[in-house]
Design a protein around this motif. Sequence first.
Motif, mmCIF file in Angstrom:
data_model
loop_
_atom_site.group_PDB
_atom_site.id
_atom_site.type_symbol
_atom_site.label_atom_id
_atom_site.label_comp_id
_atom_site.label_asym_id
_atom_site.label_seq_id
_atom_site.Cartn_x
_atom_site.Cartn_y
_atom_site.Cartn_z
ATOM 1 N N HIS A 161 0.856 -1.187 0.000
ATOM 2 C CA HIS A 161 0.000 0.000 0.000
ATOM 3 C C HIS A 161 0.887 1.230 0.000
ATOM 4 O O HIS A 161 1.930 1.249 0.656
ATOM 5 N N LYS A 162 0.467 2.219 -0.772
ATOM 6 C CA LYS A 162 1.227 3.473 -0.788
ATOM 7 C C LYS A 162 0.252 4.623 -0.931
ATOM 8 O O LYS A 162 -0.636 4.605 -1.805
ATOM 9 N N VAL A 163 0.432 5.599 -0.071
ATOM 10 C CA VAL A 163 -0.379 6.818 -0.134
ATOM 11 C C VAL A 163 0.559 7.966 -0.447
ATOM 12 O O VAL A 163 1.568 8.155 0.229
ATOM 13 N N THR A 164 0.249 8.698 -1.494
ATOM 14 C CA THR A 164 1.076 9.849 -1.844
ATOM 15 C C THR A 164 0.192 11.080 -1.987
ATOM 16 O O THR A 164 -1.005 10.982 -2.273
ATOM 17 N N GLY A 165 0.811 12.220 -1.775
ATOM 18 C CA GLY A 165 0.103 13.468 -1.987
ATOM 19 C C GLY A 165 0.147 13.836 -3.460
ATOM 20 O O GLY A 165 1.089 13.487 -4.182
ATOM 21 N N LYS A 166 -0.853 14.525 -3.898
ATOM 22 C CA LYS A 166 -0.913 14.957 -5.295
ATOM 23 C C LYS A 166 0.361 15.722 -5.653
ATOM 24 O O LYS A 166 0.793 16.615 -4.919
ATOM 25 N N GLY A 167 0.968 15.324 -6.766
ATOM 26 C CA GLY A 167 2.184 15.991 -7.212
ATOM 27 C C GLY A 167 3.462 15.300 -6.783
ATOM 28 O O GLY A 167 4.547 15.609 -7.300
ATOM 29 N N GLN A 168 3.341 14.349 -5.873
ATOM 30 C CA GLN A 168 4.536 13.635 -5.424
ATOM 31 C C GLN A 168 4.858 12.485 -6.373
ATOM 32 O O GLN A 168 4.070 12.103 -7.230
ATOM 33 N N ARG A 193 -2.544 -2.248 -14.381
ATOM 34 C CA ARG A 193 -3.203 -1.567 -13.272
ATOM 35 C C ARG A 193 -4.696 -1.823 -13.359
ATOM 36 O O ARG A 193 -5.251 -2.045 -14.445
ATOM 37 N N GLN A 194 -5.304 -1.817 -12.199
ATOM 38 C CA GLN A 194 -6.729 -2.121 -12.138
ATOM 39 C C GLN A 194 -7.455 -1.032 -11.394
ATOM 40 O O GLN A 194 -7.075 -0.660 -10.271
ATOM 41 N N THR A 195 -8.485 -0.529 -12.026
ATOM 42 C CA THR A 195 -9.384 0.426 -11.387
ATOM 43 C C THR A 195 -10.812 -0.057 -11.597
ATOM 44 O O THR A 195 -11.082 -0.866 -12.487
ATOM 45 N N ILE A 196 -11.691 0.448 -10.780
ATOM 46 C CA ILE A 196 -13.091 0.054 -10.911
ATOM 47 C C ILE A 196 -13.641 0.518 -12.248
ATOM 48 O O ILE A 196 -14.394 -0.179 -12.917
ATOM 49 N N VAL A 197 -13.234 1.702 -12.668
ATOM 50 C CA VAL A 197 -13.796 2.293 -13.881
ATOM 51 C C VAL A 197 -13.228 1.627 -15.131
ATOM 52 O O VAL A 197 -13.961 1.231 -16.038
ATOM 53 N N GLN A 198 -11.914 1.486 -15.185
ATOM 54 C CA GLN A 198 -11.250 1.001 -16.407
ATOM 55 C C GLN A 198 -11.034 -0.507 -16.427
ATOM 56 O O GLN A 198 -10.711 -1.071 -17.468
ATOM 57 N N SER A 206 -4.704 6.698 -8.852
ATOM 58 C CA SER A 206 -5.051 5.757 -7.788
ATOM 59 C C SER A 206 -5.585 4.470 -8.406
ATOM 60 O O SER A 206 -6.502 4.494 -9.222
ATOM 61 N N ALA A 207 -4.981 3.358 -8.017
ATOM 62 C CA ALA A 207 -5.330 2.068 -8.618
ATOM 63 C C ALA A 207 -4.548 0.983 -7.892
ATOM 64 O O ALA A 207 -3.674 1.276 -7.072
ATOM 65 N N VAL A 208 -4.863 -0.253 -8.206
ATOM 66 C CA VAL A 208 -4.006 -1.366 -7.801
ATOM 67 C C VAL A 208 -3.091 -1.671 -8.977
ATOM 68 O O VAL A 208 -3.567 -1.945 -10.076
ATOM 69 N N ARG A 229 -1.441 -1.177 -3.882
ATOM 70 C CA ARG A 229 -2.588 -0.273 -3.933
ATOM 71 C C ARG A 229 -2.082 1.154 -3.723
ATOM 72 O O ARG A 229 -1.605 1.489 -2.642
ATOM 73 N N LEU A 230 -2.133 1.942 -4.790
ATOM 74 C CA LEU A 230 -1.678 3.327 -4.727
ATOM 75 C C LEU A 230 -2.872 4.244 -4.544
ATOM 76 O O LEU A 230 -3.840 4.175 -5.299
ATOM 77 N N THR A 231 -2.778 5.083 -3.541
ATOM 78 C CA THR A 231 -3.822 6.069 -3.300
ATOM 79 C C THR A 231 -3.188 7.445 -3.349
ATOM 80 O O THR A 231 -2.238 7.717 -2.597
#
Lengths: 114, 119
Positions: free
Chosen positions: A10-17, A36-41, A87-89, A110-112
């Motif tokens: 798991h990784k959480v980053t701030g926008k722009g990082q 990568r996997q997203t719910i939408v795509q 944001s995606a897996v 999982r990148l957020t």
Amino acid sequence: NAGVIQTPRHKVTGKGQEATLWCEPISGHSAVFWYRQTIVQGLEFLTYFRNQAPIDDSGMPKERFSAQMPNQSHSTLKIQSTQPQDSAVYLCASSTPTANTEVFFGKGTRLTVV
Amino acid sequence: AEKVIQVWSTASRQEGEELTLDCSYETSQVLYHLFWYKHLLSGEMVFLIRQTSSSTAKERSGRYSVVFQKSLKSISLIISALQPDDSGKYFCALWELMNTGGLSGKLTFGEGTQVTVIS
């Protein structure tokens, strides 16, 4: 055989990082894939290495995304200036590109992006 | 162009029953692999079973088996004796071997079928 190892889980980053994702393929596997996997795509192909050489990067966003495989034991996916839509897996997979083969996936990162 | 179609987006069965998941595909290649994966809520993609186009063997792995109809470009995954842990999203994937003998750059996945096993 530990399977395909992806770090971090798991990784959480701030926008722009910047975010760097790591993948260690199964020993002896010369083919490495990033998805990568997203719910939408759903599942999106990003890039493919064979014997460390980039073979197909047709799925990689042209800006901000880059992938490398400096040696046979690991590959990295780097995302510069991360955006919320990144944001995606992110899934890494490896295989031996022979006639009888399986493709094994890691457990994903999982990148957020907040 | 390669394409994988999973018609049913959802499926549900009672525990202990058998479930068949259908997948059809399009390819112009003679040699290819077909895979079934289970996608977990954690994001992990678990390999279940493989069918190679040149094989006539009826592939089976534990409670998973496939029905491969090459002429129809169809492959079905059969899960027997369903258990609650079988709930999840199942993906069919195509990996083509190019005429040069190498594999193409990507697996082509279907949209997946969400399976619910009712206890």
